[in-house]
Structures are given as C-alpha cells and as structure tokens.
Design an enzyme around this catalytic site. Sequence first.
Site, PDB file in Angstrom:
ATOM      1  N   HIS A  17      -9.351   6.060  -6.692  1.00 27.68           N
ATOM      2  CA  HIS A  17     -10.401   5.161  -6.212  1.00 27.68           C
ATOM      3  C   HIS A  17     -11.061   5.710  -4.944  1.00 27.68           C
ATOM      4  CE1 HIS A  17      -8.068   3.768  -2.767  1.00 27.68           C
ATOM      5  NE2 HIS A  17      -7.022   3.675  -3.575  1.00 27.68           N
ATOM      6  N   GLU A  89      -0.711   0.624  -7.453  1.00 31.69           N
ATOM      7  CA  GLU A  89      -0.130   1.515  -6.458  1.00 31.69           C
ATOM      8  C   GLU A  89       1.305   1.089  -6.141  1.00 31.69           C
ATOM      9  OE1 GLU A  89       0.398   4.266  -5.308  1.00 31.69           O
ATOM     10  OE2 GLU A  89      -1.243   4.742  -3.938  1.00 31.69           O
TER      11      GLU A  89
END
Length: 205
Positions: A17, A89
């Site tokens: 990202h 994550e």
Amino acid sequence: MSGAAVPTGLRVWLARHGETEWSKAMRHTGRTDLPLTSEGRRQARALAPQLAGIDFAHVLCSPLLRARQTLELALPGVAAPELDDDLMERDYGAAEGITTVAMRERTGDPTWESWTADIEGAETIDDVGARTDRVIARVLRCQVPEDGGADVLIVAHGHLLRVLAARWLEQPAVFGQRLTLATSALGVLGFERERRVLRRWNLTG
C-alpha cells in the site's frame, strides 16, 4: 500440493500500500486502520501504468483501508477483489504505533527489532508465516492455461508481503527481514522450471 502439477506459468504480483501518516513516521502499523496520505494516493495512482494491460485471473487484497484504497487507485474498476483476512498486517501488540527507535529506548535493548523480539500481545513472525502459507496454497491452486501464464495480484502490507515472499521462496518467515519493500512498491513471484523464484523486487514508480 498433493501431487498436483506445479503451475509454472503463474506470476504473483505483490503491491504494498501507499504511504500513511504512520508509515511516513516509521511507526509500526499493524491493525490500526489508517487511510493513505495525499502522497500515498499519488504513489498508488503511479502503480496504475505498471499494472495496466495485465489480465489478472485473481485479485486479493487486505481488508484494511490503506490496502483497499491503494487497489482502487492502482487498478481502477477492478471487479470483485477478494478481501482476505490472512493478508492483514502483523498484529504488533505492544509495539503498535511505536517506532523501532522508541522501542529500543523503552526496552533498553539497542538491537531491538520487531522481526526477532518477543513482543507482548503480538503475533509472532511464524504466526504471520502460517497465514501467508494459507494464501500461497490458495494461489497455487489457480488454473494456468497450458499455452500461457496466469497473473494474480495481491495488495497488502510491508511486513506481511515480505514474509509471504520469504515463504514463497521456502525460507523461514524471518527471512523477510532481508527483503525491504518500500511503500507502493511491487514485487513479482514466479517459477524457474518447477522452482519458486523471486522474479522482480521493490520496484517503485
């Protein structure tokens, strides 16, 4: 793979990202659901020309906002991406939101790093590796035409993707510490004959 043919024409594209306020400040960002900064949105849009023209057979994405925003900007109009909790994550526990420098001061250990430290309330690196192993197993079940290849796109997070690449290479999850990956950078996993390889890594803008 239980005797199944190795899909040697498979290419797995990994996209981290774009920038967030915490990644800019180098703060450990696990499950805190932050948006992209204006620079992060610019970075994500810059991925679009690199992904244009690729007919992705599957698109997988972390459900966290920063990954979803990156996908929307990098691959506009993508149809029905699969949001996969296994791509979230790492849960950094007590290190969430804190920089490595601050953790070294807090612990009194000048060598502290999240890859090897025992962090209160956090997932271990091997826990993350187990999640990426499940993702890899699903990706390897993709059908690859005999006369060509197939492409899969995964949009997720820095440490998660580094662990995924390590496990793709059949290395311990902690090997990911040696695979630095910038915000909004690309990597490509694939095969050389039947051997899993790293074809490209940390490609930016």
